[in-house]
Design a protein around this motif. Structure first.
Motif, mmCIF file in Angstrom:
data_model
loop_
_atom_site.group_PDB
_atom_site.id
_atom_site.type_symbol
_atom_site.label_atom_id
_atom_site.label_comp_id
_atom_site.label_asym_id
_atom_site.label_seq_id
_atom_site.Cartn_x
_atom_site.Cartn_y
_atom_site.Cartn_z
ATOM 1 N N ARG A 56 0.859 -1.184 0.000
ATOM 2 C CA ARG A 56 0.000 0.000 0.000
ATOM 3 C C ARG A 56 0.893 1.231 0.000
ATOM 4 N N PHE A 57 0.583 2.166 -0.893
ATOM 5 C CA PHE A 57 1.365 3.390 -1.020
ATOM 6 C C PHE A 57 0.449 4.587 -0.764
ATOM 7 N N PRO A 58 0.426 5.102 0.481
ATOM 8 C CA PRO A 58 -0.456 6.230 0.801
ATOM 9 C C PRO A 58 -0.108 7.473 -0.017
ATOM 10 N N TYR A 59 -1.125 8.174 -0.457
ATOM 11 C CA TYR A 59 -0.917 9.383 -1.252
ATOM 12 C C TYR A 59 -0.265 10.497 -0.445
ATOM 13 N N THR A 60 -0.330 10.410 0.865
ATOM 14 C CA THR A 60 0.355 11.402 1.704
ATOM 15 C C THR A 60 1.874 11.205 1.664
ATOM 16 N N ASP A 61 2.334 10.022 1.222
ATOM 17 C CA ASP A 61 3.763 9.713 1.165
ATOM 18 C C ASP A 61 4.368 9.875 -0.226
ATOM 19 N N ILE A 62 3.550 10.215 -1.201
ATOM 20 C CA ILE A 62 4.035 10.361 -2.576
ATOM 21 C C ILE A 62 4.046 11.841 -2.909
ATOM 22 N N TRP A 63 5.227 12.362 -3.239
ATOM 23 C CA TRP A 63 5.401 13.801 -3.441
ATOM 24 C C TRP A 63 5.842 14.114 -4.862
ATOM 25 N N LEU A 70 0.630 13.787 -3.225
ATOM 26 C CA LEU A 70 -0.429 13.412 -4.158
ATOM 27 C C LEU A 70 -1.798 13.591 -3.509
ATOM 28 N N ALA A 71 -1.874 13.387 -2.197
ATOM 29 C CA ALA A 71 -3.139 13.602 -1.475
ATOM 30 C C ALA A 71 -3.602 15.053 -1.624
ATOM 31 N N GLU A 72 -2.665 16.002 -1.556
ATOM 32 C CA GLU A 72 -3.018 17.414 -1.734
ATOM 33 C C GLU A 72 -3.476 17.688 -3.167
ATOM 34 N N ARG A 73 -2.908 16.989 -4.101
ATOM 35 C CA ARG A 73 -3.216 17.235 -5.514
ATOM 36 C C ARG A 73 -4.549 16.642 -5.960
ATOM 37 N N ILE A 74 -4.897 15.467 -5.425
ATOM 38 C CA ILE A 74 -6.097 14.788 -5.935
ATOM 39 C C ILE A 74 -7.272 14.792 -4.975
ATOM 40 N N GLY A 75 -7.093 15.267 -3.766
ATOM 41 C CA GLY A 75 -8.194 15.287 -2.811
ATOM 42 C C GLY A 75 -8.195 14.044 -1.938
ATOM 43 N N THR A 76 -9.289 13.844 -1.242
ATOM 44 C CA THR A 76 -9.319 12.800 -0.215
ATOM 45 C C THR A 76 -10.232 11.619 -0.542
ATOM 46 N N ASP A 77 -10.784 11.544 -1.723
ATOM 47 C CA ASP A 77 -11.654 10.411 -2.050
ATOM 48 C C ASP A 77 -10.901 9.085 -2.011
ATOM 49 N N ASP A 78 -9.675 9.103 -2.465
ATOM 50 C CA ASP A 78 -8.851 7.901 -2.476
ATOM 51 C C ASP A 78 -7.615 8.151 -1.640
ATOM 52 N N GLU A 79 -7.204 7.141 -0.881
ATOM 53 C CA GLU A 79 -6.122 7.320 0.078
ATOM 54 C C GLU A 79 -4.789 6.750 -0.365
ATOM 55 N N ALA A 80 -4.811 5.746 -1.265
ATOM 56 C CA ALA A 80 -3.568 5.056 -1.573
ATOM 57 C C ALA A 80 -3.671 4.283 -2.877
ATOM 58 N N THR A 81 -2.511 4.026 -3.457
ATOM 59 C CA THR A 81 -2.381 3.066 -4.539
ATOM 60 C C THR A 81 -1.981 1.743 -3.894
ATOM 61 N N ILE A 82 -2.534 0.651 -4.395
ATOM 62 C CA ILE A 82 -2.216 -0.658 -3.832
ATOM 63 C C ILE A 82 -1.695 -1.569 -4.935
ATOM 64 N N LEU A 83 -0.528 -2.156 -4.693
ATOM 65 C CA LEU A 83 0.053 -3.122 -5.616
ATOM 66 C C LEU A 83 -0.658 -4.459 -5.418
ATOM 67 N N CYS A 84 -1.235 -4.976 -6.499
ATOM 68 C CA CYS A 84 -2.020 -6.198 -6.434
ATOM 69 C C CYS A 84 -1.515 -7.214 -7.458
#
Length: 127
Positions: free
Chosen positions: A96-103, A109-123
């Protein structure tokens, strides 16, 4: 972002494979949501990977890849919707890669895209 995620886990080493199929950028415009398009695209990707694994549909590949046989399908599901599709299609969730940790350019990324989605998940879907 994808490069950073890829650095976290060597899929080839982790899953002892020399070939995988990656489902990248699964998304549907708002006007086409809730019509099973995302699930259908995911299903076709899995089916094509299974065909290639079994030695079928090789005419679709360049000559130098005709011997490749995928054993897994991978994806970075970036929204709750795509994650739900992945879960329903039998993908296992690994990182799991939280958008708060991707800059990027001083903003998360959380600031850029909003709060609807929290993370990218490798599946991973095992074939």
């Amino acid at each position: 972002m994808m490069i950073d995620c890829d650095k976290e886990l060597d899929l080839f080493d982790q899953f002892k494979t020399d070939c995988l199929m990656e489902l990248m950028f699964l998304g549907v415009t708002p006007a086409h949501c809730r019509k099973s398009i995302g699930k259908t695209l995911t299903d076709y990707t899995i089916r094509l990977a299974e065909e290639l694994k079994n030695g079928n549909r090789l005419n679709l590949l360049p000559v130098d890849l005709k011997s490749a046989r995928p054993t897994i399908v991978t994806s970075l599901f970036a929204s709750r919707v795509s994650q739900a599709i992945g879960r329903s299609m039998g993908f296992e969730f690994f990182n799991r890669f939280p958008y708060t940790d991707i800059w990027f350019d001083g903003k998360s990324l959380a600031e850029r895209i909003g709060t609807d989605d929290e993370a990218t998940i490798l599946c991973v879907k095992f074939l």
